[in-house]
Motif scaffolding. Structure first.
Motif, short mmCIF file in Angstrom:
data_model
loop_
_atom_site.label_atom_id
_atom_site.label_comp_id
_atom_site.label_asym_id
_atom_site.label_seq_id
_atom_site.Cartn_x
_atom_site.Cartn_y
_atom_site.Cartn_z
N VAL A 121 0.82 -1.20 0.00
CA VAL A 121 0.00 0.00 0.00
C VAL A 121 0.86 1.26 0.00
CG1 VAL A 121 -0.23 0.22 2.51
CG2 VAL A 121 -2.10 0.97 1.03
N ASP A 122 2.13 1.13 0.37
CA ASP A 122 3.05 2.27 0.28
C ASP A 122 3.09 2.83 -1.14
OD1 ASP A 122 3.83 2.20 2.94
OD2 ASP A 122 5.54 0.90 2.56
N VAL A 123 3.00 1.96 -2.13
CA VAL A 123 3.03 2.39 -3.53
C VAL A 123 1.82 3.27 -3.83
CG1 VAL A 123 2.99 1.60 -5.93
CG2 VAL A 123 4.34 0.35 -4.22
N VAL A 124 0.68 2.87 -3.31
CA VAL A 124 -0.54 3.66 -3.50
C VAL A 124 -0.37 5.05 -2.89
CG1 VAL A 124 -2.99 3.84 -2.91
CG2 VAL A 124 -2.01 1.62 -3.53
N ILE A 125 0.10 5.09 -1.65
CA ILE A 125 0.27 6.37 -0.95
C ILE A 125 1.28 7.25 -1.68
CG2 ILE A 125 0.95 7.46 1.20
CD1 ILE A 125 -1.69 5.93 1.38
N ASP A 126 2.38 6.66 -2.13
CA ASP A 126 3.40 7.43 -2.85
C ASP A 126 2.85 8.00 -4.15
OD1 ASP A 126 5.19 6.90 -0.84
OD2 ASP A 126 6.26 5.32 -1.94
N ASN A 127 2.06 7.21 -4.88
CA ASN A 127 1.44 7.69 -6.12
C ASN A 127 0.47 8.83 -5.83
OD1 ASN A 127 1.24 5.50 -8.88
ND2 ASN A 127 2.63 5.15 -7.18
N LEU A 128 -0.33 8.70 -4.76
CA LEU A 128 -1.27 9.74 -4.39
C LEU A 128 -0.54 11.02 -4.01
CD1 LEU A 128 -4.03 10.88 -3.61
CD2 LEU A 128 -3.85 9.66 -1.43
N LYS A 129 0.51 10.90 -3.21
CA LYS A 129 1.25 12.08 -2.76
C LYS A 129 1.96 12.76 -3.94
CE LYS A 129 3.23 11.81 1.38
NZ LYS A 129 3.99 11.29 2.54
N ARG A 130 2.42 11.99 -4.90
CA ARG A 130 3.02 12.58 -6.10
C ARG A 130 1.99 13.43 -6.82
NH1 ARG A 130 4.94 9.38 -11.63
NH2 ARG A 130 5.37 11.29 -12.85
N PHE A 131 0.79 12.87 -7.00
CA PHE A 131 -0.28 13.62 -7.68
C PHE A 131 -0.62 14.89 -6.91
CE2 PHE A 131 -4.85 14.51 -7.99
CZ PHE A 131 -4.93 14.85 -9.33
N LEU A 132 -0.75 14.79 -5.60
CA LEU A 132 -1.09 15.97 -4.81
C LEU A 132 -0.01 17.04 -4.91
CD1 LEU A 132 -2.46 14.23 -1.58
CD2 LEU A 132 -3.79 15.30 -3.42
N SER A 133 1.25 16.62 -5.00
CA SER A 133 2.35 17.58 -5.09
C SER A 133 2.36 18.33 -6.42
CB SER A 133 3.69 16.87 -4.89
OG SER A 133 4.02 16.09 -6.02
N GLU A 134 1.73 17.73 -7.44
CA GLU A 134 1.73 18.34 -8.78
C GLU A 134 0.46 19.14 -9.06
OE1 GLU A 134 4.39 14.71 -10.78
OE2 GLU A 134 2.34 15.07 -11.45
N THR A 135 -0.48 19.12 -8.14
CA THR A 135 -1.74 19.84 -8.30
C THR A 135 -2.00 20.66 -7.03
OG1 THR A 135 -2.98 17.92 -7.48
CG2 THR A 135 -2.72 18.13 -9.87
N GLU A 136 -2.96 21.56 -7.11
CA GLU A 136 -3.21 22.45 -5.97
C GLU A 136 -4.61 22.33 -5.38
OE1 GLU A 136 -2.37 26.40 -7.22
OE2 GLU A 136 -0.20 26.09 -7.41
N SER A 137 -5.60 21.98 -6.19
CA SER A 137 -6.99 22.09 -5.72
C SER A 137 -7.82 20.84 -5.99
CB SER A 137 -7.67 23.30 -6.38
OG SER A 137 -6.92 24.48 -6.16
N GLU A 138 -7.17 19.72 -6.28
CA GLU A 138 -7.91 18.48 -6.56
C GLU A 138 -8.14 17.70 -5.27
OE1 GLU A 138 -8.87 18.07 -9.92
OE2 GLU A 138 -7.99 20.08 -9.88
N LEU A 139 -9.40 17.40 -4.96
CA LEU A 139 -9.73 16.58 -3.80
C LEU A 139 -9.83 15.12 -4.23
CD1 LEU A 139 -12.52 18.67 -2.01
CD2 LEU A 139 -10.03 18.92 -1.89
N VAL A 140 -9.47 14.21 -3.32
CA VAL A 140 -9.49 12.77 -3.61
C VAL A 140 -10.12 12.04 -2.43
CG1 VAL A 140 -8.10 10.71 -4.08
CG2 VAL A 140 -7.40 12.93 -5.02
N ILE A 141 -11.01 11.10 -2.73
CA ILE A 141 -11.52 10.17 -1.72
C ILE A 141 -10.69 8.90 -1.82
CG2 ILE A 141 -13.48 8.85 -0.87
CD1 ILE A 141 -15.32 10.91 -2.24
N LEU A 142 -10.02 8.55 -0.73
CA LEU A 142 -9.22 7.33 -0.68
C LEU A 142 -9.93 6.33 0.23
CD1 LEU A 142 -6.59 5.68 -1.17
CD2 LEU A 142 -5.63 6.85 0.84
N GLU A 143 -10.50 5.30 -0.36
CA GLU A 143 -11.15 4.25 0.41
C GLU A 143 -10.17 3.09 0.57
OE1 GLU A 143 -14.95 1.17 0.07
OE2 GLU A 143 -13.91 1.89 -1.72
#
Length: 318
Positions: A121-143
């Motif tokens: 699941v670390d891979v999932v979190i790292d991918n999510l954090k990469r996306f968040l670092s490249e955007t400013e206002s996108e919200l994500v629901i992580l189930e």
């Protein structure tokens, strides 16, 4: 042997008949709806392209992925086709426009789908954090849920908070009536669904299972799933009157007693009818219930279909 063959012939005929029902419906009723012609300038930042000071959380139609972290599950060409529901990485799904991720885990924090496993699941979190670092206002629901038949990963709630603490939107029913601008810079609603561990409580960084609901049925028949989705969606309160997310999945599931057991050819029986589903929700009078719409093998048109409704709601056209 003859009885088994006859049963399979009937199953194939049943599938063909159900596909024809959906084909006839789209021919007679079409798949147009308010916002269907809207296309975001950039799917990676489609939320940012909307008026975030006016867009309330409950107005968003969230494009989601089903069994999101299965792009590398199992063994390629051997077991993978029986469990793979997405062909691209978590990061690529988010760039394509997905805003809800469905992650299944087991005791050792490996992502799984049934008995098959893939990366941590670390891979999932790292991918999510990469996306968040490249955007400013996108919200994500992580189930994140413990897969059926498995035990909860020890201390997993603390792990999620440690990894995502700064960006987590805390569990609070008032959030549904807030605008995206009011929630920023926090950007992730993390719904943790353990099997036995204590559920997150109000005010805590994580959200509990009661805040993300669905009515999944196990079928490979496309119109059966389509109409079940319609029925259950119609029974929900309008998005502005509920304090939970409700998900509809535009998917069907391989069955063990059918010769076709690979995910892609089965789920493609319904995959092309996402816009039809949205248009029928409008025609039947309950499009105001639509909120989370998920799919296997997400693509840009599916994202546009969801974003179009969001844009129409914001413009007062839906």
């Amino acid at each position: 042997m003859g009885a088994k063959l006859s049963k399979q012939v009937q199953r194939r005929k049943g599938i063909a008949d159900e596909k024809k029902v959906l084909g006839d419906l789209i021919s007679s009723a079409g798949d147009q709806y308010p916002g269907c012609d809207y296309r975001p300038a950039d799917r990676k930042t489609w939320m940012s392209g909307l008026e975030l000071t006016k867009l309330k959380l409950h107005q968003i139609v969230w494009p989601g992925t089903h069994d999101s972290a299965t792009n590398k599950i199992g063994i390629r060409f051997v077991s993978r086709p029986f469990a793979q529901c997405q062909s691209c990485s978590i990061y690529r799904q988010l760039v394509t426009g997905a805003r809800l991720l469905d992650i299944r885990v087991q005791e050792n924090r490996l992502v799984c789908h049934g008995i098959l496993t893939t990366y941590s699941v670390d891979v999932v979190i790292d991918n999510l954090k990469r996306f968040l670092s490249e955007t400013e206002s996108e919200l994500v629901i992580l189930e994140v849920r413990t897969e059926f038949g498995h035990e909860d990963p020890p201390g997993f709630d603390k792990y999620l908070v440690e990894k995502l603490g700064d960006v987590l939107i805390h569990q609070d029913d008032a959030v549904f009536d807030k605008t995206v601008a009011e929630l920023l810079p926090r950007r992730v609603i993390c719904v943790w669904k353990p099997r036995k561990s204590p559920a997150p409580k109000a005010g805590e960084p994580l959200w509990n299972a009661g805040h993300l609901k669905d009515n999944w049925i196990d079928t490979d028949l496309p119109n059966t799933k389509f109409e079940s989705n319609m029925k259950h969606l119609s029974e929900q309160p309008p998005v502005g009157k509920r304090k939970y997310f409700y998900r509809v999945e535009n998917t069907v599931t391989p069955q063990a007693d059918n010769p076709v057991v690979c995910v892609r050819p089965v789920t493609e029986r319904i995959h092309g009818y996402a816009r039809l589903f949205i248009s029928q929700a409008f025609i039947r009078g309950f499009a105001d219930r639509l909120q989370v719409f998920s799919t296997d093998f997400i693509d840009g048109d599916f994202v546009d279909a969801c974003v179009g409704v969001t844009h129409a709601r914001l413009e007062g056209k839906a």
